[in-house]
Write an enzyme that holds these catalytic residues in place. Sequence first.
Site, PDB file in Angstrom:
ATOM      1  N   HIS A  18      37.899  53.502  89.873  1.00  0.00           N
ATOM      2  CA  HIS A  18      37.863  53.581  91.338  1.00  0.00           C
ATOM      3  C   HIS A  18      39.276  53.456  91.908  1.00  0.00           C
ATOM      4  O   HIS A  18      39.684  54.223  92.779  1.00  0.00           O
ATOM      5  CB  HIS A  18      37.017  52.454  91.941  1.00  0.00           C
ATOM      6  CG  HIS A  18      35.572  52.488  91.593  1.00  0.00           C
ATOM      7  ND1 HIS A  18      34.932  51.405  91.032  1.00  0.00           N
ATOM      8  CD2 HIS A  18      34.632  53.451  91.736  1.00  0.00           C
ATOM      9  CE1 HIS A  18      33.660  51.699  90.846  1.00  0.00           C
ATOM     10  NE2 HIS A  18      33.450  52.943  91.266  1.00  0.00           N
ATOM     11  N   LYS A  42      18.398  48.535  96.210  1.00  0.00           N
ATOM     12  CA  LYS A  42      19.165  48.419  94.971  1.00  0.00           C
ATOM     13  C   LYS A  42      19.685  46.989  94.842  1.00  0.00           C
ATOM     14  O   LYS A  42      20.402  46.510  95.712  1.00  0.00           O
ATOM     15  CB  LYS A  42      20.330  49.412  94.994  1.00  0.00           C
ATOM     16  CG  LYS A  42      21.114  49.488  93.718  1.00  0.00           C
ATOM     17  CD  LYS A  42      22.189  50.569  93.831  1.00  0.00           C
ATOM     18  CE  LYS A  42      23.010  50.645  92.573  1.00  0.00           C
ATOM     19  NZ  LYS A  42      24.087  51.634  92.689  1.00  0.00           N
ATOM     20  N   ARG A  91      33.701  61.988  86.346  1.00  0.00           N
ATOM     21  CA  ARG A  91      34.014  61.641  84.965  1.00  0.00           C
ATOM     22  C   ARG A  91      33.511  62.708  83.996  1.00  0.00           C
ATOM     23  O   ARG A  91      34.170  63.017  83.022  1.00  0.00           O
ATOM     24  CB  ARG A  91      33.387  60.292  84.590  1.00  0.00           C
ATOM     25  CG  ARG A  91      33.999  59.123  85.326  1.00  0.00           C
ATOM     26  CD  ARG A  91      33.248  57.818  85.080  1.00  0.00           C
ATOM     27  NE  ARG A  91      31.909  57.941  85.653  1.00  0.00           N
ATOM     28  CZ  ARG A  91      30.769  57.705  84.998  1.00  0.00           C
ATOM     29  NH1 ARG A  91      30.794  57.286  83.759  1.00  0.00           N
ATOM     30  NH2 ARG A  91      29.622  57.869  85.591  1.00  0.00           N
ATOM     31  N   SER A 129      30.958  51.076  86.462  1.00  0.00           N
ATOM     32  CA  SER A 129      30.585  49.714  86.852  1.00  0.00           C
ATOM     33  C   SER A 129      29.450  49.161  85.998  1.00  0.00           C
ATOM     34  O   SER A 129      29.416  47.965  85.703  1.00  0.00           O
ATOM     35  CB  SER A 129      30.195  49.671  88.334  1.00  0.00           C
ATOM     36  OG  SER A 129      31.310  49.956  89.147  1.00  0.00           O
TER      37      SER A 129
END
Length: 152
Positions: A18, A42, A91, A129
């Site tokens: 990030h 979440k 990614r 993460s």
Amino acid sequence: MERIAVFPGSFDPITRGHESIVLRALPLFEKIIIAIGENSDKASCFSTEKRLGWIKNVFKKEEKIQVVTYKGLTVDYCKKVGARYILRGLRTSADFEFERSVGQINKQIFPGIETVFFLTVPELTPLNSSIVRDILRHGGDASRFIPEGVDL
């Protein structure tokens, strides 16, 4: 018109990936708003307050960076703050397919928005993460994967 980008995410926790995206995007924008999305559906590992504090600490020397929380649709938040760009990191090809779909829907909802993709630098490609949380959950040392200024 000021070039404002919103970099939305949960940042649970923020990673070196990030950080890399934000630092590399800085020359393109007058302001980057790192926006922590609050999603009641979440469950987060770290509190919103903790994530907000970490990110502010990581970028404390960067005047062009603002760190906030928001609820609701990212495009609605962008309209509210006058941002015309959404910043996203990629990614893998799977990330691209997902982000492309989201970006195209965002464009339909808010035609004035553009999604800007940054490829992750090769050495950070496997990092996310979820992996950092898993390392921490099992008592491992995740310090090499998080920016300086984050005290897990």
